[in-house]
Enzyme design. Structure first.
Site, short mmCIF file in Angstrom:
data_model
loop_
_atom_site.label_atom_id
_atom_site.label_comp_id
_atom_site.label_asym_id
_atom_site.label_seq_id
_atom_site.Cartn_x
_atom_site.Cartn_y
_atom_site.Cartn_z
N GLU A 67 -5.56 -4.72 10.58
CA GLU A 67 -4.55 -3.70 10.83
C GLU A 67 -4.89 -2.94 12.10
O GLU A 67 -5.72 -2.00 12.07
CB GLU A 67 -4.50 -2.70 9.67
CG GLU A 67 -4.13 -3.31 8.34
CD GLU A 67 -3.52 -2.27 7.41
OE1 GLU A 67 -2.40 -2.50 6.94
OE2 GLU A 67 -4.15 -1.23 7.18
N GLU A 117 -6.91 5.09 7.64
CA GLU A 117 -6.68 6.48 7.21
C GLU A 117 -7.90 7.04 6.47
O GLU A 117 -8.06 8.26 6.38
CB GLU A 117 -5.40 6.55 6.36
CG GLU A 117 -4.17 6.41 7.25
CD GLU A 117 -2.96 5.77 6.58
OE1 GLU A 117 -2.87 5.77 5.34
OE2 GLU A 117 -2.11 5.25 7.32
N LYS A 159 0.16 4.29 -0.33
CA LYS A 159 -0.46 5.51 0.19
C LYS A 159 -0.16 6.68 -0.78
O LYS A 159 -0.09 6.45 -1.98
CB LYS A 159 0.01 5.78 1.62
CG LYS A 159 -0.16 4.51 2.49
CD LYS A 159 0.01 4.75 3.95
CE LYS A 159 -0.21 3.43 4.69
NZ LYS A 159 -0.14 3.57 6.13
N ASN A 168 0.86 -1.18 0.00
CA ASN A 168 0.00 0.00 0.00
C ASN A 168 0.90 1.23 0.00
O ASN A 168 1.45 1.60 1.03
CB ASN A 168 -0.90 -0.04 1.25
CG ASN A 168 -1.72 1.23 1.40
OD1 ASN A 168 -1.82 2.04 0.48
ND2 ASN A 168 -2.33 1.41 2.58
N HIS A 180 -9.62 1.32 5.08
CA HIS A 180 -8.33 1.60 5.72
C HIS A 180 -8.55 2.64 6.82
O HIS A 180 -9.37 3.55 6.67
CB HIS A 180 -7.33 2.11 4.69
CG HIS A 180 -5.93 2.13 5.23
ND1 HIS A 180 -5.48 3.11 6.07
CD2 HIS A 180 -4.91 1.25 5.08
CE1 HIS A 180 -4.22 2.85 6.42
NE2 HIS A 180 -3.85 1.72 5.83
N SER A 225 3.22 -1.92 10.49
CA SER A 225 4.66 -1.98 10.79
C SER A 225 5.29 -3.32 10.44
O SER A 225 6.16 -3.81 11.17
CB SER A 225 4.92 -1.59 12.26
OG SER A 225 4.52 -0.26 12.50
N GLY A 251 2.20 2.41 10.87
CA GLY A 251 3.19 3.49 10.76
C GLY A 251 3.88 3.84 12.07
O GLY A 251 4.58 4.84 12.15
#
Ligand code: PGA
Length: 264
Positions: free
Chosen positions: A176, A108, A16, A14, A106, A222, A182
């Site tokens: 996730e 985000e 991003k 991904n 996701h 991560s 991250g």
């Protein structure tokens, strides 16, 4: 859980909001050459990249021209088919670019763009209806973890997303934990396994045994070449959704080639 069924692991990058289309071409070429040099067997691990929208056409052209065995994914899609939705991209537009997978839910998007379970479900349905495969992301925040334990929120998110999916259509689940994305602080392999198992039990309930036996449940948050092997040893973890480490070509290749060190 089901020892007789083998699921081809999926290693998904991904990207991003990284790489313009020129950088995307250079990256995919390097990745493909590296995997070819290493004689990567794609039945050991399917590899998918998820570039930004503006790169998709370039990557599609490269994959087709060089007959590369990489799969192409998109990071988002509109739940609507067409019309007055400024800035949005429809599922039909993505299928024209040979996109196979689309990420939905996701964190985000859920947290940064206020996407509710209903929006995620509508997007997942739009993806399935055009023959693409949704990669349904679920995961708990640090506060959820403290309040409800690890599995409750991801399981509820998955149930909501599956509610509108046409029966029998394939999907991928990515667990996730929001706190692991991250942060450099991945879940432990045991934590990932326990939630992946709960998610698979949910798939059995909602979609049946066959769907549960063939559906890939990924871990994300991560992931690096150092920890991938330990995740892949877990019986319910069938791959990884990789963010930061998917932008470094050597590191991403080491993750893809986890079988070289899975027994280590
Ligand atoms: P990360 O991101 O690997 O950088 O933690 C994973 C993701 O958000 O999909």
């Amino acid at each position: 859980m089901n020892a007789t069924v083998t699921r081809t692991p999926l290693i998904a990058g991904n990207w991003k909001m990284n790489f313009d289309h020129l950088q995307a071409i250079a990256f995919v070429q390097k990745l493909a050459w590296g995997l070819k040099d290493a004689k990567h067997d794609f039945s050991d691990a399917e590899v998918a990249v998820f570039p930004p929208f503006t790169d998709l056409r370039s990557v599609q052209t490269l994959l087709a021209a060089d007959r590369l065995s990489l799969s192409l994914g998109a990071q988002d899609v509109s739940q609507h088919q067409s019309g007055a939705f400024t800035g949005d991209i429809s599922a039909a537009m993505l299928t024209k670019l040979d996109v196979q997978y689309v990420i939905v839910g996701h964190s985000e998007r859920r947290h940064g763009h206020g996407e509710s379970n209903d929006v995620v479900a509508a997007k997942a349905a739009a993806i399935s209806q055009t023959g693409m495969v949704p990669v349904i992301c679920v995961g708990e925040t640090a506060a959820d973890l403290e309040e409800h334990g690890a599995a409750a929120v991801p399981v509820a998110q998955l149930r909501a997303a599956l509610a509108t999916l046409p029966a029998g259509s394939p999907f991928v689940v990515a667990y996730e934990p929001v706190w692991a994305i991250g942060s450099g602080q991945a879940a432990t392999p045991e934590q990932a396994q326990s939630v992946a198992q709960a998610l698979r039990e949910t798939i059995i309930e909602v979609s049946g045994e066959d769907a549960a036996a063939t559906t890939r449940v990924l871990y994300g948050g991560s992931v690096t070449s150092e920890n991938i092997a330990a995740f892949m040893r877990q019986s319910d973890v069938d791959g990884a959704l990789v963010g930061g480490a998917s932008l470094k070509v050597d590191e991403f290749q080491r993750i893809i080639r986890f079988r070289q060190h899975v027994g280590a």
